[in-house]
Design an enzyme around this catalytic site. Sequence first.
Site, PDB file in Angstrom:
ATOM      1  N   ALA A 160       0.831  -1.213   0.000  1.00 42.30           N
ATOM      2  CA  ALA A 160       0.000   0.000   0.000  1.00 42.30           C
ATOM      3  C   ALA A 160       0.862   1.259   0.000  1.00 42.30           C
ATOM      4  O   ALA A 160       0.502   2.264  -0.617  1.00 42.30           O
ATOM      5  CB  ALA A 160      -0.926   0.005   1.209  1.00 42.30           C
ATOM      6  N   ASP A 161       1.981   1.214   0.699  1.00 41.62           N
ATOM      7  CA  ASP A 161       2.850   2.391   0.725  1.00 41.62           C
ATOM      8  C   ASP A 161       3.471   2.654  -0.641  1.00 41.62           C
ATOM      9  O   ASP A 161       3.626   3.809  -1.049  1.00 41.62           O
ATOM     10  CB  ASP A 161       3.974   2.188   1.747  1.00 41.62           C
ATOM     11  CG  ASP A 161       3.518   2.542   3.144  1.00 41.62           C
ATOM     12  OD1 ASP A 161       3.368   3.731   3.424  1.00 41.62           O
ATOM     13  OD2 ASP A 161       3.301   1.612   3.946  1.00 41.62           O
TER      14      ASP A 161
END
Lengths: 398, 401
Positions: A160-161
């Site tokens: 997600a980052d």
Amino acid sequence: MALPLEGVRVLDFTWVVAGPVATRILADHGAEVVKIERKNPPPLGNRKLGLQCDLHRGKISAAINMSHPKGLELARRLAAKSDLVMDNFSARVMRTWGMDYESLRELKPDIICISMSGLGHTGPRSSYVSYGPTLQALTGYTLLMAERDGTPAGYGYSYADMCGGYTGALAALIALYHKRRTGEGQFIDLSQFEGVTAVVGPALLDIAVNGRTQSPPLWNSQEGPAAPHNVYRCAPDGADDDRWIAIAVHTEAEWQRLVKVIGSPPWANDAKFRTLYLRMRNREQLDAHVSRWTRERRAEEAMTALQAAGVSAGIVSNGVDMCARDPQLKERGFWAPLATRQGTTHVTGIPFKLSATPGAIRTLGPEVGQDNDYILGEILGLSKAERDEMIACEAVWP
Amino acid sequence: MSQNGALAGLKVLDLTDHRAELCSRLLADMGADVIKIEPPGGSSSRRIGPFLDDVPHHDRSLFNWFYNLNKRSIILDLSRPRGAEILLALARSADVVVESFAPGRLAALKLGWERLHGENPALVLCSLTPFGQTGPYRDFTADDTVLTALGGMLYVNGYPGHPPVRPLGLQAYHSAAYFGAIATMIAILGRDASGESQWIDLSMQAATAAAVEHVASSYFERAEAEPRRGTLHWSRYFRVAKCRDGYIMHCSLGDWTSLIEWVKSEGKADDLVAPEYDQVLYRYLMAEHLFDVLDEWVRAYRRDELIERAQLLRQPYATVRPPEALFDDEQLAARGFFVEVEHPELGRRFRYPGGPYLFNGTPWRVYRRPPLLGEHTGEVLRDSLGIETGELDALAAEGII
């Protein structure tokens, strides 16, 4: 030819991973990324090596005390000399500082502000505390990265980052393009949750349109029927018995080529493997046969033989394979060298080559405040005496 | 607020197949005019399911819909000289060509970089291939699974001693598409500044490797290969646990005192009350034991009850949900993430996932539903190239369009 983003200045308040990934992409292509940070940031690691170097290379740093009125004023003056201001705080922080879009556009009408918060600045959950792994949990990635019995088995890291970072960089570039065409800046409210949701893929339409509950993909191809399609254990490499190869056979022609490479064994003529449909239906037996062939071979050797015949196959690369052995990444210079006091380290490079301006990975990550003189002196025009005064009143940390 | 998107006026020709169609969609969503050039029979994505109501048809592939929203479609046979000529004519007024042919194929069609650049010096060519245009693996073939293997993504997902596991979605392709869109915008900004255009040679393997957060930096720091750790995040601050009604994600990075007070008040804190645990570094070192204790604590909880209280205490806990839950998510709903897209020829409307960002000046939006195969062939060739109806009919009769 100058790097495409030369002359673009980014005032960078981001931290942890997603924000720094976004701004480093801009730095690699010529933007001047000015980090504003406090003197003793959370101990995330050495910026001359490893992940922190990867995230902060090519950026410069000023140690400005944002809880001091004069520090705030310096940051606002820097914003007035920037094209973009990027942060990954909740909505409150920049507003409290008078650094939100509405305030900054008074100083600089064409400013672009990008906020990369976890769940966005609006909505009932905007103050929800999150990190990459918790966003993956909310999205469905964690539950569907599962073993056969449904037990969650990943992610081992924050995809997600990385998605948030790419989304942030793309947003910045699109907004810059618009600004160059029209002279207009804008505010971009980027929710990392939405960023990672947007890349779930066609499964979302399968839910919305067909109403189908999604199962873990396991080894079913997600791009049309395929069998064999799995990872297969290979011969140990010395003491390392964690060697695997991924093989993906989508077409009849590929199946014929696979059969030939593995020596046209009698089982391949078995009626239960005659068509793709049958191979998929009997995939467990098929996988057992393929495994017997791979288990006898080193992963690299199996890949070479299969690829030579035009069968999609690749070793399941671990960190050593990828960073030290993979001849393709090496030949393309993907791991970028950077000089350190101890010698040379490498960082993640740029996965695309621009023919005229391949980008530049120039410097190690900065120590906090190492560029105070340049940032306050050259960009803002403060004299040595004025800079010393800022330090004396603790608006700036030396 | 502008009526037009941020990329209004940017003309893109999309020659990609199912592996790279997301790249130009990211541009189309922001207002670029993206024309999808499909071979006779249509893009490979039209043959990939799931299909609307499970009925396979080239205009019913949800896979194709997801990757081609906001584009127009024309059919053009590039393997025929006249087809290639028409492409060159379209390229003369385009800003970008995006393609995912095997290395060398575009040049064999006499449409390679030199040719395109010669026709239109302002054109950016973005080539997305599994391994790039150069190097010993240049001619290797790969699907998304093979790319996640060679890009280092598979190895670090799963349990130690068990086989690696694979992600939901074609994440190697998706990473490549984002990098492709980023590279294209960088090249366009550079072109506008200097007048010089360029060819982008993107490797999907490298894009996948770049998107694995920790593996390379760990190797360059310690010369070690990161192992699989199940659901324990490499940072050791997150792990999945099981509640009474499903899974949740623990996090030991929030305010430790308030978390441990809570656990203690329920008599479940065990030795986590020791002062050493106040230090984040100690929690890092003791992660397995720490989460074992917390797992016992959450076992009797219902997920919602636990998460609600945790978030009130500013603990970054979350429910481990299936993707279906996204459609009932209040936060996404409040921000208008899912959008309705009308498919008039079907007389139906469907909910699509929206954009990854809210631009206040030039919003992400739906301009048009995904195109039917060849829906815009006549329109594009007439309007862009002035080809008359009679000639269009002749080209169609020859199977070129």
